[in-house]
Design an enzyme around this catalytic site. Structure first.
Site, mmCIF file in Angstrom:
data_model
loop_
_atom_site.group_PDB
_atom_site.id
_atom_site.type_symbol
_atom_site.label_atom_id
_atom_site.label_comp_id
_atom_site.label_asym_id
_atom_site.label_seq_id
_atom_site.Cartn_x
_atom_site.Cartn_y
_atom_site.Cartn_z
ATOM 1 N N GLN A 1 -2.565 5.228 3.317
ATOM 2 C CA GLN A 1 -1.573 5.502 2.270
ATOM 3 C C GLN A 1 -1.518 6.996 1.974
ATOM 4 O O GLN A 1 -2.558 7.628 1.750
ATOM 5 C CB GLN A 1 -1.919 4.737 0.986
ATOM 6 C CG GLN A 1 -0.874 4.921 -0.118
ATOM 7 C CD GLN A 1 -1.188 4.121 -1.371
ATOM 8 O OE1 GLN A 1 -2.231 3.458 -1.462
ATOM 9 N NE2 GLN A 1 -0.305 4.196 -2.353
ATOM 10 N N HIS B 1 4.783 1.323 -2.561
ATOM 11 C CA HIS B 1 6.002 1.160 -1.769
ATOM 12 C C HIS B 1 5.764 0.167 -0.657
ATOM 13 O O HIS B 1 4.667 0.069 -0.106
ATOM 14 C CB HIS B 1 6.479 2.499 -1.186
ATOM 15 C CG HIS B 1 5.420 3.262 -0.439
ATOM 16 N ND1 HIS B 1 4.444 3.975 -1.079
ATOM 17 C CD2 HIS B 1 5.188 3.423 0.889
ATOM 18 C CE1 HIS B 1 3.661 4.554 -0.192
ATOM 19 N NE2 HIS B 1 4.073 4.222 1.016
ATOM 20 N N HIS C 1 7.221 -0.834 3.132
ATOM 21 C CA HIS C 1 7.996 -0.370 4.281
ATOM 22 C C HIS C 1 8.721 -1.584 4.848
ATOM 23 O O HIS C 1 8.072 -2.573 5.226
ATOM 24 C CB HIS C 1 7.081 0.179 5.382
ATOM 25 C CG HIS C 1 6.249 1.361 5.006
ATOM 26 N ND1 HIS C 1 6.494 2.629 5.491
ATOM 27 C CD2 HIS C 1 5.150 1.482 4.202
ATOM 28 C CE1 HIS C 1 5.580 3.470 5.011
ATOM 29 N NE2 HIS C 1 4.749 2.792 4.236
ATOM 30 N N ILE D 1 11.887 9.512 5.617
ATOM 31 C CA ILE D 1 12.223 10.709 6.402
ATOM 32 C C ILE D 1 11.555 10.685 7.782
ATOM 33 O O ILE D 1 11.863 11.518 8.618
ATOM 34 C CB ILE D 1 11.836 12.014 5.656
ATOM 35 C CG1 ILE D 1 10.394 11.967 5.159
ATOM 36 C CG2 ILE D 1 12.804 12.306 4.524
ATOM 37 C CD1 ILE D 1 9.874 13.301 4.642
ATOM 38 N N ASN E 1 0.784 0.013 2.615
ATOM 39 C CA ASN E 1 -0.505 0.641 2.857
ATOM 40 C C ASN E 1 -1.185 0.820 1.512
ATOM 41 O O ASN E 1 -0.697 1.553 0.656
ATOM 42 C CB ASN E 1 -0.320 1.986 3.560
ATOM 43 C CG ASN E 1 0.237 1.821 4.962
ATOM 44 O OD1 ASN E 1 -0.176 0.913 5.684
ATOM 45 N ND2 ASN E 1 1.169 2.668 5.349
#
Ligand code: AMP
Length: 121
Positions: free
Chosen positions: A100, A106, A108, A37, A93
């Site tokens: 993080q 996750h 990126h 987002i 991260n």
């Protein structure tokens, strides 16, 4: 600490349970990839395992298959987003000093312009 899908309290747990929407790019039995987002590049997709791992700092040899699925999915996302040939950067991260914010592992995937050599703020 590992959560089940049902008790994963992170925002990505909510996305996996379809409680909140996500703009999904790719999904298979092991991973989900969706647009962030808050994009920091023309292409900025997050790739997460369906199994909860808090971050790479929480991963062990027992997670090797999951980690492999994430990397293979990242290259699949790059192909879908048409940046596989132009190039992309994959970062994670891991913990506080890395900034993080969401404690569900996750990666990126950043791409869509020359990203430059600087990877530390
Ligand atoms: P990190 O700082 O590495 O934990 O990154 C967290 C990422 O999750 C950032 O790119 C956020 O913009 C993204 N994010 C947070 N909430 C959502 C959401 N509901 N949907 C998509 N991405 C999100």
């Amino acid at each position: 600490m590992r959560h089940t899908l049902q008790d994963n309290p992170t925002v990505f747990g909510k996305i996996l349970r379809k409680e909140i929407p996500a703009d999904i790019v790719y999904e298979n039995d092991h991973v989900l990839a969706f647009h962030t987002i808050e994009p920091q590049a023309p292409v900025h997709v997050l790739i997460i395992p369906k199994q909860h791992i808090a971050g790479l700092q929480d991963a062990t040899d027992a997670d090797a298959a999951t980690l492999g699925h994430l990397l293979a999915a990242a290259n699949q996302v790059a192909k879908i987003m048409d940046v596989q040939q132009s190039g992309y950067r994959l970062i994670t991260n891991a913990g506080k000093d890395a900034g993080q914010e969401v404690f569900h592992l996750h990666f990126h995937l950043l791409a869509g312009k020359p990203l430059g050599a600087k990877i530390v703020g």
